[in-house]
Scaffold this motif. Structure first.
Motif, PDB file in Angstrom:
ATOM      1  N   LEU A 100       0.745  -1.353   0.015  1.00  0.00           N
ATOM      2  CA  LEU A 100       0.042  -0.032   0.042  1.00  0.00           C
ATOM      3  C   LEU A 100       0.935   1.186  -0.037  1.00  0.00           C
ATOM      4  CD1 LEU A 100      -2.643  -1.071   2.739  1.00  0.00           C
ATOM      5  CD2 LEU A 100      -3.042  -1.164   0.330  1.00  0.00           C
ATOM      6  N   ALA A 101       0.518   2.347  -0.758  1.00  0.00           N
ATOM      7  CA  ALA A 101       1.115   3.635  -0.699  1.00  0.00           C
ATOM      8  C   ALA A 101       0.583   4.272   0.485  1.00  0.00           C
ATOM      9  CB  ALA A 101       0.805   4.242  -1.968  1.00  0.00           C
ATOM     10  N   HIS A 103       0.915   7.186   1.916  1.00  0.00           N
ATOM     11  CA  HIS A 103       0.220   8.691   2.013  1.00  0.00           C
ATOM     12  C   HIS A 103      -1.100   8.736   1.252  1.00  0.00           C
ATOM     13  CE1 HIS A 103       4.626   8.868   2.343  1.00  0.00           C
ATOM     14  NE2 HIS A 103       4.363   9.799   3.373  1.00  0.00           N
ATOM     15  N   LEU A 104      -1.702   7.886   0.367  1.00  0.00           N
ATOM     16  CA  LEU A 104      -2.595   7.759  -0.169  1.00  0.00           C
ATOM     17  C   LEU A 104      -3.823   7.260   0.531  1.00  0.00           C
ATOM     18  CD1 LEU A 104      -1.782   6.798  -3.613  1.00  0.00           C
ATOM     19  CD2 LEU A 104      -1.573   9.155  -2.881  1.00  0.00           C
ATOM     20  N   LEU A 112      -5.301   1.926  -7.502  1.00  0.00           N
ATOM     21  CA  LEU A 112      -3.898   2.394  -7.879  1.00  0.00           C
ATOM     22  C   LEU A 112      -3.551   1.531  -9.011  1.00  0.00           C
ATOM     23  CD1 LEU A 112      -1.540   4.245  -7.283  1.00  0.00           C
ATOM     24  CD2 LEU A 112      -0.701   2.364  -6.027  1.00  0.00           C
ATOM     25  N   LEU A 123      -9.126  12.070 -12.946  1.00  0.00           N
ATOM     26  CA  LEU A 123      -9.582  11.277 -11.797  1.00  0.00           C
ATOM     27  C   LEU A 123     -11.119  11.104 -11.662  1.00  0.00           C
ATOM     28  CD1 LEU A 123      -6.238  11.303  -9.684  1.00  0.00           C
ATOM     29  CD2 LEU A 123      -7.007   9.466 -11.518  1.00  0.00           C
ATOM     30  N   LYS A 147     -11.007   8.577   3.819  1.00  0.00           N
ATOM     31  CA  LYS A 147     -10.161   9.642   3.076  1.00  0.00           C
ATOM     32  C   LYS A 147      -9.242   9.800   3.919  1.00  0.00           C
ATOM     33  CE  LYS A 147     -12.340  12.268   0.372  1.00  0.00           C
ATOM     34  NZ  LYS A 147     -12.861  13.582  -0.136  1.00  0.00           N
ATOM     35  N   PRO A 149      -5.103   8.958   5.148  1.00  0.00           N
ATOM     36  CA  PRO A 149      -4.186   8.287   4.515  1.00  0.00           C
ATOM     37  C   PRO A 149      -3.954   6.846   5.307  1.00  0.00           C
ATOM     38  CG  PRO A 149      -3.251  10.100   5.783  1.00  0.00           C
ATOM     39  CD  PRO A 149      -4.730  10.086   5.468  1.00  0.00           C
TER      40      PRO A 149
ATOM     41  N   SER B  18      -6.370  16.254   1.475  1.00  0.00           N
ATOM     42  CA  SER B  18      -7.480  15.457   2.314  1.00  0.00           C
ATOM     43  C   SER B  18      -6.614  15.389   3.679  1.00  0.00           C
ATOM     44  CB  SER B  18      -7.702  14.131   1.740  1.00  0.00           C
ATOM     45  OG  SER B  18      -6.531  13.418   1.542  1.00  0.00           O
ATOM     46  N   ASN B  19      -5.384  15.221   3.819  1.00  0.00           N
ATOM     47  CA  ASN B  19      -4.697  15.294   5.002  1.00  0.00           C
ATOM     48  C   ASN B  19      -4.818  16.394   5.879  1.00  0.00           C
ATOM     49  OD1 ASN B  19      -2.930  14.560   7.056  1.00  0.00           O
ATOM     50  ND2 ASN B  19      -1.485  13.368   5.733  1.00  0.00           N
ATOM     51  N   ARG B 210      -3.055  16.551  -8.860  1.00  0.00           N
ATOM     52  CA  ARG B 210      -4.444  16.348  -8.171  1.00  0.00           C
ATOM     53  C   ARG B 210      -5.644  15.544  -8.962  1.00  0.00           C
ATOM     54  NH1 ARG B 210      -4.347  16.495  -3.837  1.00  0.00           N
ATOM     55  NH2 ARG B 210      -2.782  18.046  -2.540  1.00  0.00           N
ATOM     56  N   ARG B 216      -1.384  11.030  -9.417  1.00  0.00           N
ATOM     57  CA  ARG B 216      -1.443  10.114  -8.279  1.00  0.00           C
ATOM     58  C   ARG B 216      -0.316   9.134  -8.393  1.00  0.00           C
ATOM     59  NH1 ARG B 216      -7.285   8.861  -6.776  1.00  0.00           N
ATOM     60  NH2 ARG B 216      -6.606  10.883  -6.027  1.00  0.00           N
ATOM     61  N   HIS B 217       0.147   8.718  -9.773  1.00  0.00           N
ATOM     62  CA  HIS B 217       1.313   7.736  -9.714  1.00  0.00           C
ATOM     63  C   HIS B 217       2.511   8.630  -9.362  1.00  0.00           C
ATOM     64  CE1 HIS B 217      -1.073   5.183 -13.115  1.00  0.00           C
ATOM     65  NE2 HIS B 217      -1.349   5.406 -11.879  1.00  0.00           N
ATOM     66  N   TYR B 219       2.619  10.753  -6.644  1.00  0.00           N
ATOM     67  CA  TYR B 219       2.477  10.331  -5.159  1.00  0.00           C
ATOM     68  C   TYR B 219       2.825   8.893  -4.876  1.00  0.00           C
ATOM     69  CZ  TYR B 219       0.900  15.214  -4.214  1.00  0.00           C
ATOM     70  OH  TYR B 219       0.642  16.382  -4.268  1.00  0.00           O
ATOM     71  N   ALA B 220       2.232   8.089  -5.571  1.00  0.00           N
ATOM     72  CA  ALA B 220       2.426   6.624  -5.129  1.00  0.00           C
ATOM     73  C   ALA B 220       3.670   5.994  -5.261  1.00  0.00           C
ATOM     74  CB  ALA B 220       1.635   5.856  -6.088  1.00  0.00           C
ATOM     75  N   SER B 223       5.664   7.529  -2.409  1.00  0.00           N
ATOM     76  CA  SER B 223       5.149   6.815  -0.951  1.00  0.00           C
ATOM     77  C   SER B 223       5.630   5.672  -0.808  1.00  0.00           C
ATOM     78  CB  SER B 223       3.606   7.010  -0.997  1.00  0.00           C
ATOM     79  OG  SER B 223       2.950   6.546   0.187  1.00  0.00           O
ATOM     80  N   ASN B 224       5.409   4.737  -1.957  1.00  0.00           N
ATOM     81  CA  ASN B 224       6.070   3.406  -1.592  1.00  0.00           C
ATOM     82  C   ASN B 224       6.201   2.758  -2.903  1.00  0.00           C
ATOM     83  OD1 ASN B 224       6.285   0.588  -1.224  1.00  0.00           O
ATOM     84  ND2 ASN B 224       4.857   0.354   0.447  1.00  0.00           N
ATOM     85  N   GLY B 289       9.762  11.521   0.215  1.00  0.00           N
ATOM     86  CA  GLY B 289       8.783  11.385  -0.891  1.00  0.00           C
ATOM     87  C   GLY B 289       7.317  11.360  -0.550  1.00  0.00           C
ATOM     88  N   GLY B 290       6.385  11.349  -1.366  1.00  0.00           N
ATOM     89  CA  GLY B 290       4.984  11.115  -1.269  1.00  0.00           C
ATOM     90  C   GLY B 290       4.202  12.176  -0.689  1.00  0.00           C
ATOM     91  N   VAL B 291       4.803  13.236  -0.193  1.00  0.00           N
ATOM     92  CA  VAL B 291       4.189  14.361   0.408  1.00  0.00           C
ATOM     93  C   VAL B 291       4.699  15.655  -0.470  1.00  0.00           C
ATOM     94  CG1 VAL B 291       3.654  15.594   2.472  1.00  0.00           C
ATOM     95  CG2 VAL B 291       4.376  13.398   2.737  1.00  0.00           C
TER      96      VAL B 291
END
Lengths: 266, 342
Positions: A100-101, A103-104, A112, A123, A147, A149, B18-19, B210, B216-217, B219-220, B223-224, B289-291
């Motif tokens: 899983l990512a 931060h998402l 994903l 999206l 919603k 993370p 959203s965070n 966004r 999205r990719h 960020y992903a 992130s990981n 990364g990711g943020v």
């Protein structure tokens, strides 16, 4: 593993792996393994760490290319060059690491790589959220903080997302790598129910597990790997837990082994 | 944390991250910016004048453009140390083209393409040769700077003509009145083109991050990376795009800067990558990364721009300015860490 052709009228195997090998330099991680999976069958894949079971499953899920061997899905030889290829053939994987990512949020992780889009290619977050809510609710009705993370979610919730991601799409073959390792008792029971439900729908499942109880509870057949080789493949009613342990540890059955189901008949 | 951060539904949640932690960071950065503006306004009466505001806009546009590209790269978990040098190379290439008789617009496009090519090379080295972004872009930092100096013999290219200066010096809605004595009087200096360009690029980049799958990719991936790969995200392609965009935006920034000076300076933009990184980090981007986000980076760029401008207006030497900005960067990251540890 029996290599004989299926009897006429019997369903064709979903997956046939033939002579799969994987080398890392001089190290042989998977050594000539052949393995079938029938529709609606749950096959437990066992072996201690480093026995090659994760490697074999990664090859089937497209995350790793085999050095030799071929994979057939529905009778057709397929190239599993990438996870995308595997998914296109209906192979979904629930990884032990969950993949899983962090931060998402849950919907973003669920979709994903396969995002739902609007007509203009944007999206479609609204639809992804609605769909995610639907599929997550079937697995865990208490899942409402969609919603956030996923890093802020509990282990069980994260596991549920990983499972939802595998079953939401058109899955035919499901690989579950330690699916209950992070779960509490009630969630483990939920996963067991889910496995039974999927089996009833004709989905073939490879269940990688260390939990003997799960294996005997859920599997139709067990295969055991030791040092890269497939050392045993038995219908579950043919073996005892001790037989499996012997296969895992020594790579062979106890010398006085006799099929359990025949024993009972005597 | 999960209980108190129930994000509001609707249009706002679409625009804001959203965070809630990220949102908090944004508010605190904005507050810092406001405090800076107020403090400088008291220190120097000319600070809030229309002219100086436009100067800040102009100065910030270069950092902002670099920062947007940098943000995308940082979100993938990488870093781009080459943007200052790529800026110089792109500007020089454009200058040489113009000098050679190529019309300004195609010449500038070629300059931007040069930047994009440098970025693509960075991406290639990072993804295919598996060299860490720090080293890969450090190499490009030397390559691009060396190329710019070699091409020009380290001499600035001047007398590039009026058309070359339009992008950097022109303004929209400029109102000029001819006085009876024959001298023009500027009633409203107009919105500088670089500022307009920055706004457009920021909006497009934000939309991309966004609302598009590639965002999205990005960020992903940061992130990981392994999870993204297993989920079917084309991780290498995503990174290539991020580095290429960063290079292209460095090219755009180079053209803006050279156009403003109406001179192609091969030694321009030294250490600009640090301003860009600082803008992104002050704006909440994480080097892990990711943020990160474009709006945050814009605030970060303005904090640096306002700080530079205000300290200049106050007569503080550029050496002291470096010291101050250094402390601001450390402080911003430290506060961010404190909050995340809580």
């Amino acid at each position: 593993m029996s290599q004989t052709q299926p009897a006429p009228g019997a369903p064709a195997p979903l997956v046939e792996m033939r002579g799969i090998e994987k080398h890392f330099g001089g190290v042989v991680a998977v050594n000539g393994v052949s393995l079938d999976l029938m529709p609606g069958e749950v096959v437990g894949v066992l072996g201690h760490n480093g026995a090659g079971k994760s490697c074999l499953m990664r090859i089937l899920s497209g995350a790793m290319a085999p050095s030799h061997g071929e994979i057939r899905i529905g009778g057709e030889v397929v190239e599993m060059g990438s996870p995308q290829d595997a998914r296109a053939h209906g192979v979904e994987t629930i990884y032990q690491t969950l993949a899983l990512a962090d931060h998402l949020d849950a919907p973003a992780n669920l979709f994903l790589g396969r995002e739902l889009k609007t007509r203009f290619g944007n999206l479609d977050d609204k639809r992804m959220l609605a769909e995610a809510r639907k599929v997550l609710a079937t697995l865990n009705p208490n899942f409402t903080n969609l919603k956030d993370p996923v890093s802020s979610l509990s282990g069980g919730q994260r596991q549920v997302i990983a499972i939802a991601r595998a079953i939401y799409f058109d899955v035919k073959i499901l690989i579950m790598d330690e699916p209950t390792a992070a779960l509490g008792p009630s969630e483990t029971a939920m996963v067991a129910d889910l496995i039974r439900k999927l089996r009833a729908q004709g989905i073939g499942i490879f269940l990688v597990s260390h939990d003997m109880h799960d294996v005997f509870d859920l599997c139709d057949r067990v295969v055991v790997m030791n040092k890269g080789k497939l050392v045993g493949a038995h219908p579950i009613d043919e073996v005892h837990k001790d037989d499996i342990l012997s296969l895992i540890i020594k790579g062979e059955l106890p010398t006085d082994w006799r099929p359990r189901n025949l024993e009972a008949a005597q | 944390m999960a209980n108190i951060s129930q994000p509001s539904q609707g249009a706002w949640s679409r625009l804001l991250p959203s965070n809630s932690a990220t949102a908090f960071h944004r508010v605190s950065a904005l507050l810092t910016l406001a405090i800076l503006v107020i403090a400088f306004a008291f220190a120097s009466p000319a600070f809030l004048s229309v002219n100086n505001t436009l100067t800040i806009l102009l100065q910030t546009s270069v950092i902002g453009l670099l920062g947007i590209g940098m943000t995308m790269v940082i979100i993938t978990g990488g870093i781009d140390l080459s943007v200052g040098s790529v800026l110089a190379l792109s500007g020089t290439v454009t200058g040489m083209m113009v000098k050679a008789g190529v019309p300004v617009v195609p010449a500038m496009m070629l300059g931007v393409c040069m930047g994009a090519a440098c970025g693509l090379f960075n991406g290639f080295v990072v993804t295919k040769m598996k060299i860490t972004p720090f080293v890969a872009t450090l190499g490009m930092m030397l390559i691009a700077r060396g190329a710019a100096l070699q091409l020009t013999g380290a001499a600035p290219i001047s007398q590039l003509g009026e058309a070359f200066g339009v992008l950097g010096n022109g303004a929209l809605f400029r109102v000029v009145e001819m006085q009876p004595n024959g001298f023009p009087k500027v009633i409203f200096p107009g919105i500088p083109y670089p500022a307009i360009l920055l706004v457009i690029v920021a909006i497009v980049a934000s939309y991309m991050l966004r609302r598009r799958a590639i965002g999205r990719h990005i960020y992903a991936t940061g992130s990981n990376e392994e999870a993204a790969r297993l989920s079917g995200v084309l991780v290498d392609r995503t990174k290539l795009i991020a580095y290429t965009l960063s290079g292209a935006l460095a090219g755009v920034a180079g053209n803006v800067l050279m156009s403003r000076l109406i001179t192609a300076q091969p030694s321009e933009g030294v250490m600009y990558e640090l301003d860009a990184i600082a803008a992104a980090v002050i704006g909440g981007a994480s080097l892990m990364g990711g943020v990160g986000g474009i709006s945050g980076t814009m605030i970060g760029a303005f904090i640096i721009g306002v700080l530079r401008n205000g300290l200049n207006m106050g007569g503080v030497s550029s050496f002291i300015q470096q010291i101050v900005i250094g402390f601001v960067v450390i402080g911003a990251v430290y506060i961010d860490q404190l909050r995340n540890r809580r």
